[in-house]
Design an enzyme around this catalytic site. Structure first.
Site, PDB file in Angstrom:
ATOM      1  N   GLY A  24     -13.857  56.552  10.927  1.00 26.82           N
ATOM      2  CA  GLY A  24     -15.006  55.833   9.763  1.00 26.82           C
ATOM      3  C   GLY A  24     -14.606  56.238   8.503  1.00 26.82           C
ATOM      4  O   GLY A  24     -15.349  56.082   7.620  1.00 26.82           O
ATOM      5  N   ASN A  26     -12.804  54.754   6.648  1.00 26.04           N
ATOM      6  CA  ASN A  26     -12.825  53.567   5.674  1.00 26.04           C
ATOM      7  C   ASN A  26     -14.410  53.036   5.535  1.00 26.04           C
ATOM      8  O   ASN A  26     -14.637  52.470   4.378  1.00 26.04           O
ATOM      9  CB  ASN A  26     -12.179  52.512   6.246  1.00 26.04           C
ATOM     10  CG  ASN A  26     -10.686  52.508   6.156  1.00 26.04           C
ATOM     11  OD1 ASN A  26     -10.213  52.343   4.863  1.00 26.04           O
ATOM     12  ND2 ASN A  26      -9.918  52.761   7.060  1.00 26.04           N
ATOM     13  N   ARG A  77     -19.851  41.074  28.593  1.00 21.87           N
ATOM     14  CA  ARG A  77     -19.217  40.915  27.069  1.00 21.87           C
ATOM     15  C   ARG A  77     -19.829  40.178  26.249  1.00 21.87           C
ATOM     16  O   ARG A  77     -20.224  40.549  24.812  1.00 21.87           O
ATOM     17  CB  ARG A  77     -17.958  40.709  27.292  1.00 21.87           C
ATOM     18  CG  ARG A  77     -17.059  40.611  25.916  1.00 21.87           C
ATOM     19  CD  ARG A  77     -15.585  40.343  26.228  1.00 21.87           C
ATOM     20  NE  ARG A  77     -14.989  40.192  24.916  1.00 21.87           N
ATOM     21  CZ  ARG A  77     -14.757  39.017  24.177  1.00 21.87           C
ATOM     22  NH1 ARG A  77     -15.184  38.080  24.590  1.00 21.87           N
ATOM     23  NH2 ARG A  77     -14.206  39.005  23.131  1.00 21.87           N
ATOM     24  N   LEU A 105     -13.882  40.099  18.352  1.00 19.65           N
ATOM     25  CA  LEU A 105     -15.137  39.453  18.236  1.00 19.65           C
ATOM     26  C   LEU A 105     -15.089  38.068  18.660  1.00 19.65           C
ATOM     27  O   LEU A 105     -14.074  37.190  18.713  1.00 19.65           O
ATOM     28  CB  LEU A 105     -15.583  39.550  16.845  1.00 19.65           C
ATOM     29  CG  LEU A 105     -15.900  40.746  16.428  1.00 19.65           C
ATOM     30  CD1 LEU A 105     -16.183  40.875  14.904  1.00 19.65           C
ATOM     31  CD2 LEU A 105     -17.280  41.544  17.016  1.00 19.65           C
ATOM     32  N   ASN A 119     -10.611  41.755   8.360  1.00 20.62           N
ATOM     33  CA  ASN A 119     -10.257  42.846   9.262  1.00 20.62           C
ATOM     34  C   ASN A 119      -9.146  43.810   8.277  1.00 20.62           C
ATOM     35  O   ASN A 119      -8.726  43.008   7.585  1.00 20.62           O
ATOM     36  CB  ASN A 119      -9.684  42.386  10.681  1.00 20.62           C
ATOM     37  CG  ASN A 119      -9.142  43.319  11.510  1.00 20.62           C
ATOM     38  OD1 ASN A 119      -9.848  44.491  11.828  1.00 20.62           O
ATOM     39  ND2 ASN A 119      -7.799  43.415  11.705  1.00 20.62           N
ATOM     40  N   HIS A 121      -5.760  46.196   8.661  1.00 19.38           N
ATOM     41  CA  HIS A 121      -4.650  46.529   9.739  1.00 19.38           C
ATOM     42  C   HIS A 121      -3.756  47.392   9.168  1.00 19.38           C
ATOM     43  O   HIS A 121      -3.229  46.842   8.004  1.00 19.38           O
ATOM     44  CB  HIS A 121      -4.215  45.120  10.339  1.00 19.38           C
ATOM     45  CG  HIS A 121      -3.256  45.247  11.424  1.00 19.38           C
ATOM     46  ND1 HIS A 121      -3.667  45.533  12.753  1.00 19.38           N
ATOM     47  CD2 HIS A 121      -1.807  45.564  11.685  1.00 19.38           C
ATOM     48  CE1 HIS A 121      -2.747  45.777  13.653  1.00 19.38           C
ATOM     49  NE2 HIS A 121      -1.633  45.513  12.892  1.00 19.38           N
ATOM     50  N   ASP A 155     -10.126  33.497  14.991  1.00 20.24           N
ATOM     51  CA  ASP A 155     -10.066  33.515  16.697  1.00 20.24           C
ATOM     52  C   ASP A 155      -8.825  34.280  16.799  1.00 20.24           C
ATOM     53  O   ASP A 155      -8.521  34.465  18.076  1.00 20.24           O
ATOM     54  CB  ASP A 155     -10.225  32.061  17.193  1.00 20.24           C
ATOM     55  CG  ASP A 155     -11.605  32.037  17.362  1.00 20.24           C
ATOM     56  OD1 ASP A 155     -12.506  32.891  17.854  1.00 20.24           O
ATOM     57  OD2 ASP A 155     -12.212  30.669  16.656  1.00 20.24           O
TER      58      ASP A 155
HETATM   59  C1  GRF Z   1      -7.401  52.165  10.103  1.00 23.85           C
HETATM   60  O1  GRF Z   1      -6.322  52.709  10.208  1.00 23.85           O
HETATM   61  C2  GRF Z   1      -7.412  50.868  10.257  1.00 23.85           C
HETATM   62  O2  GRF Z   1      -6.131  50.140   9.664  1.00 23.85           O
HETATM   63  C3  GRF Z   1      -7.227  50.452  11.843  1.00 23.85           C
HETATM   64  O3  GRF Z   1      -7.910  51.715  12.382  1.00 23.85           O
HETATM   65  C4  GRF Z   1      -7.998  52.649  11.594  1.00 23.85           C
HETATM   66  C5  GRF Z   1      -9.510  53.061  11.322  1.00 23.85           C
HETATM   67  O4  GRF Z   1      -9.559  54.252  10.639  1.00 23.85           O
HETATM   68  N1  GRF Z   1      -7.634  49.280  12.187  1.00 23.85           N
HETATM   69  P1  GRF Z   1     -11.063  54.843  10.154  1.00 23.85           P
HETATM   70  O5  GRF Z   1     -11.967  54.907  11.515  1.00 23.85           O
HETATM   71  O6  GRF Z   1     -11.643  53.926   9.235  1.00 23.85           O
HETATM   72  O7  GRF Z   1     -10.867  56.398   9.603  1.00 23.85           O
END
Ligand code: GRF
Length: 216
Positions: A24, A26, A77, A105, A119, A121, A155
């Site tokens: 978490g 981010n 799901r 999702l 998202n 990535h 999607d």
């Molecule tokens: C991030 O590196 C993101 O790009 C990837 O998962 C990681 C999540 O990190 N999809 P955090 O849980 O926010 O620390």
């Protein structure tokens, strides 16, 4: 009396729903950016599918509704996905952020939040998309450059229109850990920047492209 307007020209902060599965960091970066007033946004709900996700503490400590919606609490799901969707709708979410969320999702969720879901990535898409180990994959491939992408989630897995990207050089002595640390630094800046573009109404999706409009 007319509501006061923020720097981004909004009458009220953009209402965010953040989905996460792990550390978490981010989510924390978004919460801190909101607190500093660096973005015209507020986290209305944080949602995880992992009961032990460390990130829960960041939002709970700030009194933000933090929901645990695990797969095994539902008959299937679809029901779990409906719970994700309903939670975002109930909290008036305008922009959904997938910040390290490890479930895809479903189309009902995507339809509800079409072009209002992003998202994060850890690679320069379309390179190293589609998996959960993009940092390791870039290293294993011998790439000299990787980076971070924020894109519209739709999607197609890791294939929606790109909102922001930033490159990160891969150094000779990098390990997965050192590279990931530099990628995180970029993520913690780039994701709030992307959110602010939405708050300012500056993202227009047209086909494969997310156009960034000039400031108003
Ligand atoms: C991030 O590196 C993101 O790009 C990837 O998962 C990681 C999540 O990190 N999809 P955090 O849980 O926010 O620390």
């Amino acid at each position: 009396m007319s509501p006061s307007r923020s720097a981004g020209g909004r009458a009220a902060p953009l209402r965010l729903g953040v989905l996460f599965s792990g550390a978490g960091s981010n989510l924390k970066a978004i919460l801190e950016a909101c607190e500093r007033g660096a973005i015209d946004a507020e986290v209305r709900v944080a949602i995880t599918n992992r009961p032990r996700a460390a990130g829960c503490a960041f939002s709970r400590d700030r009194g933000i509704p933090t929901l645990v919606i695990p797969r095994n609490a539902f008959p299937g799901r679809e029901a779990q996905q409906a719970a994700f969707r309903q939670a975002c709708v109930d909290h008036g979410v305008e922009l959904v952020i997938q910040a390290g969320f490890d479930q895809i999702l479903d189309s009902a969720f995507v339809a509800e939040f079409r072009d209002r879901m992003i998202n994060l990535h850890p690679s320069l898409l379309p390179a190293f998309g589609g998996g959960m180990h993009a940092v390791r994959d870039a290293l294993d491939w011998g790439a000299k450059v990787t980076g971070v992408t924020v894109h519209i989630a739709n999607d197609d897995l890791d294939a929606g229109p790109i909102v922001l990207q930033e490159a990160v050089a891969i150094e000779e002595e990098d390990t997965e850990e050192t590279l990931l640390a530099r990628i995180h630094e970029v993520e913690h800046r780039l994701l709030p920047a992307a959110i602010q573009l939405f708050a300012e109404g500056r993202v227009r999706v047209a086909g494969r492209r997310a156009h960034i409009l000039p400031p108003k």
